[in-house]
Design a protein around this motif. Structure first.
Motif, PDB file in Angstrom:
ATOM      1  N   LEU A  22       0.888  -1.240  -0.085  1.00 12.88           N
ATOM      2  CA  LEU A  22       0.024  -0.171   0.055  1.00 12.88           C
ATOM      3  C   LEU A  22       0.885   1.306  -0.142  1.00 12.88           C
ATOM      4  CD1 LEU A  22      -2.699   1.372   0.163  1.00 12.88           C
ATOM      5  CD2 LEU A  22      -2.514   0.922   2.778  1.00 12.88           C
ATOM      6  N   GLU A  23       1.987   1.348   0.764  1.00 12.24           N
ATOM      7  CA  GLU A  23       2.742   2.460   0.896  1.00 12.24           C
ATOM      8  C   GLU A  23       3.403   2.718  -0.617  1.00 12.24           C
ATOM      9  OE1 GLU A  23       6.400   3.804   3.587  1.00 12.24           O
ATOM     10  OE2 GLU A  23       5.714   1.707   3.852  1.00 12.24           O
ATOM     11  N   SER A  24       3.889   1.809  -1.198  1.00 10.99           N
ATOM     12  CA  SER A  24       4.626   1.895  -2.612  1.00 10.99           C
ATOM     13  C   SER A  24       3.549   2.365  -3.585  1.00 10.99           C
ATOM     14  CB  SER A  24       4.974   0.624  -3.176  1.00 10.99           C
ATOM     15  OG  SER A  24       6.058   0.275  -1.958  1.00 10.99           O
ATOM     16  N   ARG A  25       2.175   1.797  -3.572  1.00 12.80           N
ATOM     17  CA  ARG A  25       1.205   2.059  -4.572  1.00 12.80           C
ATOM     18  C   ARG A  25       0.652   3.244  -4.233  1.00 12.80           C
ATOM     19  NH1 ARG A  25      -1.336  -2.900  -5.907  1.00 12.80           N
ATOM     20  NH2 ARG A  25      -2.323  -1.823  -7.455  1.00 12.80           N
ATOM     21  N   VAL A  26       0.464   3.985  -2.929  1.00 14.95           N
ATOM     22  CA  VAL A  26      -0.260   5.079  -2.803  1.00 14.95           C
ATOM     23  C   VAL A  26       0.389   6.387  -3.492  1.00 14.95           C
ATOM     24  CG1 VAL A  26      -1.769   4.627  -1.105  1.00 14.95           C
ATOM     25  CG2 VAL A  26       0.344   5.592  -0.687  1.00 14.95           C
ATOM     26  N   ARG A  27       1.875   6.086  -3.814  1.00 13.70           N
ATOM     27  CA  ARG A  27       2.417   7.206  -4.276  1.00 13.70           C
ATOM     28  C   ARG A  27       2.091   7.809  -5.480  1.00 13.70           C
ATOM     29  NH1 ARG A  27       8.325   5.243  -3.971  1.00 13.70           N
ATOM     30  NH2 ARG A  27       7.634   3.378  -2.626  1.00 13.70           N
ATOM     31  N   SER A  28       1.384   7.043  -6.408  1.00 11.19           N
ATOM     32  CA  SER A  28       0.899   7.267  -7.751  1.00 11.19           C
ATOM     33  C   SER A  28      -0.227   8.046  -7.640  1.00 11.19           C
ATOM     34  CB  SER A  28       0.976   6.073  -8.521  1.00 11.19           C
ATOM     35  OG  SER A  28      -0.075   5.114  -7.925  1.00 11.19           O
ATOM     36  N   LEU A  29      -0.969   8.141  -6.443  1.00  9.16           N
ATOM     37  CA  LEU A  29      -2.309   8.859  -6.298  1.00  9.16           C
ATOM     38  C   LEU A  29      -2.135  10.176  -5.922  1.00  9.16           C
ATOM     39  CD1 LEU A  29      -4.247   6.080  -4.145  1.00  9.16           C
ATOM     40  CD2 LEU A  29      -4.043   6.224  -6.728  1.00  9.16           C
ATOM     41  N   ARG A  47      -8.209   0.180  10.020  1.00  8.42           N
ATOM     42  CA  ARG A  47      -6.701  -0.345  10.360  1.00  8.42           C
ATOM     43  C   ARG A  47      -5.971   1.011  11.094  1.00  8.42           C
ATOM     44  NH1 ARG A  47      -5.387  -3.623   5.531  1.00  8.42           N
ATOM     45  NH2 ARG A  47      -6.333  -1.743   4.740  1.00  8.42           N
ATOM     46  N   LEU A  48      -5.352   1.130  11.967  1.00  3.92           N
ATOM     47  CA  LEU A  48      -4.330   2.320  12.319  1.00  3.92           C
ATOM     48  C   LEU A  48      -3.392   2.324  11.198  1.00  3.92           C
ATOM     49  CD1 LEU A  48      -3.746   4.470  14.433  1.00  3.92           C
ATOM     50  CD2 LEU A  48      -2.247   2.924  15.933  1.00  3.92           C
ATOM     51  N   PRO A  49      -2.361   1.255  11.216  1.00  3.60           N
ATOM     52  CA  PRO A  49      -1.459   1.395  10.362  1.00  3.60           C
ATOM     53  C   PRO A  49      -1.527   2.075   8.804  1.00  3.60           C
ATOM     54  CG  PRO A  49      -1.073  -0.725  11.261  1.00  3.60           C
ATOM     55  CD  PRO A  49      -2.406  -0.103  11.595  1.00  3.60           C
ATOM     56  N   ALA A  50      -2.980   1.659   8.403  1.00  5.56           N
ATOM     57  CA  ALA A  50      -3.450   2.001   7.199  1.00  5.56           C
ATOM     58  C   ALA A  50      -3.779   3.572   7.328  1.00  5.56           C
ATOM     59  CB  ALA A  50      -4.442   1.144   6.681  1.00  5.56           C
ATOM     60  N   THR A  51      -4.371   3.858   8.319  1.00  7.78           N
ATOM     61  CA  THR A  51      -4.884   5.104   8.333  1.00  7.78           C
ATOM     62  C   THR A  51      -3.813   6.363   8.575  1.00  7.78           C
ATOM     63  OG1 THR A  51      -5.436   4.822  10.621  1.00  7.78           O
ATOM     64  CG2 THR A  51      -7.284   4.741   9.114  1.00  7.78           C
ATOM     65  N   GLU A  52      -2.814   5.828   9.433  1.00 10.55           N
ATOM     66  CA  GLU A  52      -1.676   6.478   9.248  1.00 10.55           C
ATOM     67  C   GLU A  52      -0.930   6.683   8.131  1.00 10.55           C
ATOM     68  OE1 GLU A  52       0.425   4.608  12.628  1.00 10.55           O
ATOM     69  OE2 GLU A  52      -0.396   5.833  14.329  1.00 10.55           O
ATOM     70  N   LEU A  53      -0.756   5.624   7.403  1.00  9.94           N
ATOM     71  CA  LEU A  53      -0.118   5.918   6.281  1.00  9.94           C
ATOM     72  C   LEU A  53      -0.693   6.867   5.417  1.00  9.94           C
ATOM     73  CD1 LEU A  53       1.829   3.268   4.461  1.00  9.94           C
ATOM     74  CD2 LEU A  53       0.190   4.178   2.931  1.00  9.94           C
ATOM     75  N   LEU A  54      -2.038   6.622   5.006  1.00 10.10           N
ATOM     76  CA  LEU A  54      -2.690   7.443   4.211  1.00 10.10           C
ATOM     77  C   LEU A  54      -2.878   8.874   4.660  1.00 10.10           C
ATOM     78  CD1 LEU A  54      -5.953   4.932   3.469  1.00 10.10           C
ATOM     79  CD2 LEU A  54      -3.934   5.626   1.946  1.00 10.10           C
ATOM     80  N   THR A  55      -3.103   9.090   6.052  1.00 15.41           N
ATOM     81  CA  THR A  55      -2.912  10.582   6.624  1.00 15.41           C
ATOM     82  C   THR A  55      -1.849  11.337   6.270  1.00 15.41           C
ATOM     83  OG1 THR A  55      -4.570   9.826   8.219  1.00 15.41           O
ATOM     84  CG2 THR A  55      -3.323  11.933   8.506  1.00 15.41           C
TER      85      THR A  55
END
Length: 116
Positions: A22-29, A47-55
């Motif tokens: 997810l971390e690698s793929r959201v860079r293109s968004l 999920r806390l890790p996902a929300t922290e990463l997206l935020t």
């Protein structure tokens, strides 16, 4: 039952991506797409890790970061983990043996079924 919101996400396989992928793929968004994923995450798994990463990514984009190509080699669910079962087989297993009888470590024990 399929969730209609899931079908319209910017990353169609979002629910199955590990955090590293997810971390690698959201860079293109862009910011709007990351906001959409963040809203979906908060309303579903949260999920806390996902929300922290997206935020964090959303803050980077709002601070002037530009979307990049991301990592094309990022882990994707369809790639699998490369595991194909247990490495244990008859070829890798040791020969069965019984422990020696008590008091005589030089002699190998016999299975009880073979005793007469």
């Amino acid at each position: 039952m399929a969730d209609p919101a899931r079908d319209s996400l910017p990353l169609p396989d979002y629910d199955h991506l590990p955090i590293g992928g997810l971390e690698s793929r959201v860079r293109s968004l862009g910011a709007e797409e990351v906001e959409e994923l963040l809203a979906y995450e908060r309303s579903h798994a949260d999920r806390l890790p996902a929300t922290e990463l997206l935020t964090a990514r959303l803050e980077q984009l709002r601070s002037g970061a530009r979307p990049s190509s991301g990592d094309p080699g990022a882990v994707r669910p369809e790639q699998g983990q490369g595991r194909s079962g247990s490495p244990v087989s008859p070829a890798t297993s040791p020969q069965p043996f019984s422990p020696p009888p008590h008091g005589t470590p030089d002699q190998r024990g016999k299975p009880k079924g073979d005793r007469t």
